[in-house]
Design a protein around this motif. Structure first.
Motif, PDB file in Angstrom:
ATOM      1  N   VAL A  55     -25.616   7.655  31.158  1.00 23.75           N
ATOM      2  CA  VAL A  55     -25.212   9.049  31.357  1.00 23.75           C
ATOM      3  C   VAL A  55     -24.270   9.433  30.220  1.00 23.75           C
ATOM      4  CG1 VAL A  55     -25.446   8.986  33.876  1.00 23.75           C
ATOM      5  CG2 VAL A  55     -23.242   8.476  32.840  1.00 23.75           C
ATOM      6  N   GLU A  56     -24.009  10.717  30.110  1.00 30.43           N
ATOM      7  CA  GLU A  56     -23.062  11.222  29.109  1.00 30.43           C
ATOM      8  C   GLU A  56     -22.336  12.404  29.743  1.00 30.43           C
ATOM      9  OE1 GLU A  56     -21.044  11.039  25.726  1.00 30.43           O
ATOM     10  OE2 GLU A  56     -22.944   9.935  25.682  1.00 30.43           O
ATOM     11  N   TYR A  57     -21.010  12.289  29.882  1.00 33.69           N
ATOM     12  CA  TYR A  57     -20.265  13.391  30.484  1.00 33.69           C
ATOM     13  C   TYR A  57     -19.267  13.949  29.477  1.00 33.69           C
ATOM     14  CZ  TYR A  57     -15.861  10.840  31.032  1.00 33.69           C
ATOM     15  OH  TYR A  57     -14.692  10.171  30.792  1.00 33.69           O
ATOM     16  N   SER A  58     -18.855  15.179  29.739  1.00 36.43           N
ATOM     17  CA  SER A  58     -17.784  15.779  28.934  1.00 36.43           C
ATOM     18  C   SER A  58     -16.953  16.675  29.837  1.00 36.43           C
ATOM     19  CB  SER A  58     -18.365  16.598  27.773  1.00 36.43           C
ATOM     20  OG  SER A  58     -19.128  17.675  28.267  1.00 36.43           O
ATOM     21  N   CYS A  59     -15.652  16.660  29.622  1.00 35.40           N
ATOM     22  CA  CYS A  59     -14.742  17.527  30.363  1.00 35.40           C
ATOM     23  C   CYS A  59     -13.453  17.669  29.564  1.00 35.40           C
ATOM     24  CB  CYS A  59     -14.469  16.978  31.765  1.00 35.40           C
ATOM     25  SG  CYS A  59     -13.562  15.440  31.773  1.00 35.40           S
ATOM     26  N   ARG A  60     -12.645  18.631  29.959  1.00 34.85           N
ATOM     27  CA  ARG A  60     -11.397  18.885  29.217  1.00 34.85           C
ATOM     28  C   ARG A  60     -10.283  17.934  29.629  1.00 34.85           C
ATOM     29  NH1 ARG A  60     -12.516  24.429  30.601  1.00 34.85           N
ATOM     30  NH2 ARG A  60     -13.863  25.287  28.982  1.00 34.85           N
ATOM     31  N   GLY A  61     -10.259  17.615  30.909  1.00 33.14           N
ATOM     32  CA  GLY A  61      -9.165  16.768  31.412  1.00 33.14           C
ATOM     33  C   GLY A  61      -9.596  15.318  31.545  1.00 33.14           C
ATOM     34  N   ILE A  62      -8.817  14.575  32.320  1.00 32.55           N
ATOM     35  CA  ILE A  62      -9.135  13.168  32.590  1.00 32.55           C
ATOM     36  C   ILE A  62     -10.132  13.132  33.742  1.00 32.55           C
ATOM     37  CG2 ILE A  62      -8.189  10.968  33.371  1.00 32.55           C
ATOM     38  CD1 ILE A  62      -5.542  11.828  32.041  1.00 32.55           C
ATOM     39  N   ALA A  63     -11.180  12.327  33.577  1.00 32.71           N
ATOM     40  CA  ALA A  63     -12.242  12.277  34.585  1.00 32.71           C
ATOM     41  C   ALA A  63     -12.225  10.947  35.329  1.00 32.71           C
ATOM     42  CB  ALA A  63     -13.594  12.476  33.924  1.00 32.71           C
ATOM     43  N   THR A  64     -12.665  10.997  36.583  1.00 32.86           N
ATOM     44  CA  THR A  64     -12.889   9.796  37.385  1.00 32.86           C
ATOM     45  C   THR A  64     -14.392   9.664  37.586  1.00 32.86           C
ATOM     46  OG1 THR A  64     -10.784  10.097  38.527  1.00 32.86           O
ATOM     47  CG2 THR A  64     -12.394   8.644  39.567  1.00 32.86           C
ATOM     48  N   SER A  83     -11.095   7.485  33.145  1.00 37.95           N
ATOM     49  CA  SER A  83     -11.210   7.306  31.694  1.00 37.95           C
ATOM     50  C   SER A  83      -9.877   6.888  31.099  1.00 37.95           C
ATOM     51  CB  SER A  83     -11.721   8.597  31.039  1.00 37.95           C
ATOM     52  OG  SER A  83     -10.912   9.684  31.410  1.00 37.95           O
ATOM     53  N   GLY A  84      -9.919   5.789  30.379  1.00 37.98           N
ATOM     54  CA  GLY A  84      -8.723   5.264  29.737  1.00 37.98           C
ATOM     55  C   GLY A  84      -7.748   4.609  30.695  1.00 37.98           C
ATOM     56  N   ASN A  85      -8.209   4.257  31.897  1.00 38.70           N
ATOM     57  CA  ASN A  85      -7.293   3.720  32.892  1.00 38.70           C
ATOM     58  C   ASN A  85      -7.954   2.575  33.651  1.00 38.70           C
ATOM     59  OD1 ASN A  85      -5.000   3.498  34.481  1.00 38.70           O
ATOM     60  ND2 ASN A  85      -4.780   5.692  34.745  1.00 38.70           N
ATOM     61  N   TYR A  86      -7.706   2.493  34.965  1.00 40.15           N
ATOM     62  CA  TYR A  86      -8.144   1.366  35.784  1.00 40.15           C
ATOM     63  C   TYR A  86      -9.665   1.348  35.978  1.00 40.15           C
ATOM     64  CZ  TYR A  86      -9.180   4.415  39.722  1.00 40.15           C
ATOM     65  OH  TYR A  86      -9.737   5.370  40.532  1.00 40.15           O
ATOM     66  N   VAL A  87     -10.189   0.166  36.316  1.00 39.64           N
ATOM     67  CA  VAL A  87     -11.598   0.004  36.696  1.00 39.64           C
ATOM     68  C   VAL A  87     -11.623  -0.784  37.996  1.00 39.64           C
ATOM     69  CG1 VAL A  87     -13.828  -0.989  36.073  1.00 39.64           C
ATOM     70  CG2 VAL A  87     -12.386   0.008  34.291  1.00 39.64           C
ATOM     71  N   ASN A  88     -12.270  -0.234  39.016  1.00 37.44           N
ATOM     72  CA  ASN A  88     -12.341  -0.862  40.333  1.00 37.44           C
ATOM     73  C   ASN A  88     -13.804  -1.177  40.644  1.00 37.44           C
ATOM     74  OD1 ASN A  88     -11.825  -1.789  42.883  1.00 37.44           O
ATOM     75  ND2 ASN A  88     -11.601   0.242  43.787  1.00 37.44           N
ATOM     76  N   ILE A  89     -14.180  -2.461  40.467  1.00 36.97           N
ATOM     77  CA  ILE A  89     -15.562  -2.881  40.710  1.00 36.97           C
ATOM     78  C   ILE A  89     -15.652  -3.508  42.090  1.00 36.97           C
ATOM     79  CG2 ILE A  89     -17.447  -4.383  39.925  1.00 36.97           C
ATOM     80  CD1 ILE A  89     -16.304  -4.182  37.108  1.00 36.97           C
ATOM     81  N   SER A  90     -16.677  -3.131  42.850  1.00 37.09           N
ATOM     82  CA  SER A  90     -16.903  -3.685  44.183  1.00 37.09           C
ATOM     83  C   SER A  90     -17.153  -5.189  44.089  1.00 37.09           C
ATOM     84  CB  SER A  90     -18.112  -2.988  44.812  1.00 37.09           C
ATOM     85  OG  SER A  90     -18.505  -3.652  45.986  1.00 37.09           O
ATOM     86  N   THR A  91     -16.723  -5.937  45.102  1.00 37.19           N
ATOM     87  CA  THR A  91     -16.883  -7.395  45.093  1.00 37.19           C
ATOM     88  C   THR A  91     -18.356  -7.799  45.048  1.00 37.19           C
ATOM     89  OG1 THR A  91     -16.704  -7.378  47.503  1.00 37.19           O
ATOM     90  CG2 THR A  91     -14.719  -7.909  46.275  1.00 37.19           C
ATOM     91  N   VAL A  92     -19.229  -6.975  45.615  1.00 34.10           N
ATOM     92  CA  VAL A  92     -20.664  -7.272  45.614  1.00 34.10           C
ATOM     93  C   VAL A  92     -21.205  -7.292  44.184  1.00 34.10           C
ATOM     94  CG1 VAL A  92     -22.923  -6.482  46.454  1.00 34.10           C
ATOM     95  CG2 VAL A  92     -20.908  -6.208  47.880  1.00 34.10           C
TER      96      VAL A  92
END
Length: 200
Positions: A55-64, A83-92
């Motif tokens: 995918v490719e997204y664009s926005c003005r602010g910080i995105a989740t 973006s530019g912060n934490y990554v929370n991956i499911s245990t599965v």
């Protein structure tokens, strides 16, 4: 009377133009608006393959960015990150998912249970959302079946070759045995004839 009216019109046009420019500038500065593009909405994969959900997204602010998987087995949250912060991956999906800055994810070593719908949600910090869907079809590897058939065919060919050799050896042995038996019979018949001749 005509001149003052033209002056008012001129001022009105200037005021209107300035107001329009200010409104456009304010609209450009106002946060809001996120776009999302899904270049490949349908993916066909085989078992044990790695796939890229692009995918490719664009926005003005910080995105989740959040990815979910929906199939006949239920709905599973895969990963969520800012973006530019934490990554929370499911245990599965631990050790099976790689995230990218543009919102894409890579899914490693897919199985039959990975088939289904993948939903991505991009939420801007000011509350606007964009959604995307990718359908993934996962198929069994066909060449494994062909490999099994090839191995079975090779095995049967080897067994057939061994049987043919065994039959050839049996036939050769039987032929030699018959030749010896015929030779012995001929020798004994000759002896009998000689004995009969002597008796006479």
């Amino acid at each position: 009377l005509m001149r003052p009216l033209q002056g008012c019109r001129g001022r009105g046009v200037v005021v209107g133009t300035v107001t329009l420019c200010l409104a456009a500038g304010w609209a450009l500065q106002t946060p809001g608006g996120v776009s999302l593009v899904v270049p490949q909405p349908n993916i066909n994969a085989t078992v044990a393959q790695n796939i890229l959900l692009s995918v490719e997204y664009s926005c003005r602010g910080i995105a989740t960015i959040e990815w979910k998987h929906v199939s006949s087995w239920g709905t599973t949250s895969i990963v969520e990150w800012r973006s530019g912060n934490y990554v929370n991956i499911s245990t599965v999906y631990k050790d099976r998912v790689t995230t990218f800055e543009n919102g894409s994810i890579q899914l490693l070593n897919v199985g039959m249970r990975d088939a289904g719908y993948y939903f991505v949600t991009v939420t801007e910090e000011y509350g606007t959302n964009a959604y995307g869907t990718i359908i993934v079809n996962v198929y069994e590897i066909i060449y494994e079946d062909l490999h099994f058939v090839a191995v079975l065919f090779a095995f049967l060919a080897a067994v057939s070759a061994i049987l043919i050799c065994f039959m050839w050896l049996c036939n050769k042995s039987l032929h030699l045995f018959q030749k010896k038996t015929t030779h012995k019979l001929t020798a004994s018949t000759t002896e009998e004839i000689e004995l009969e001749t002597i008796e006479c």
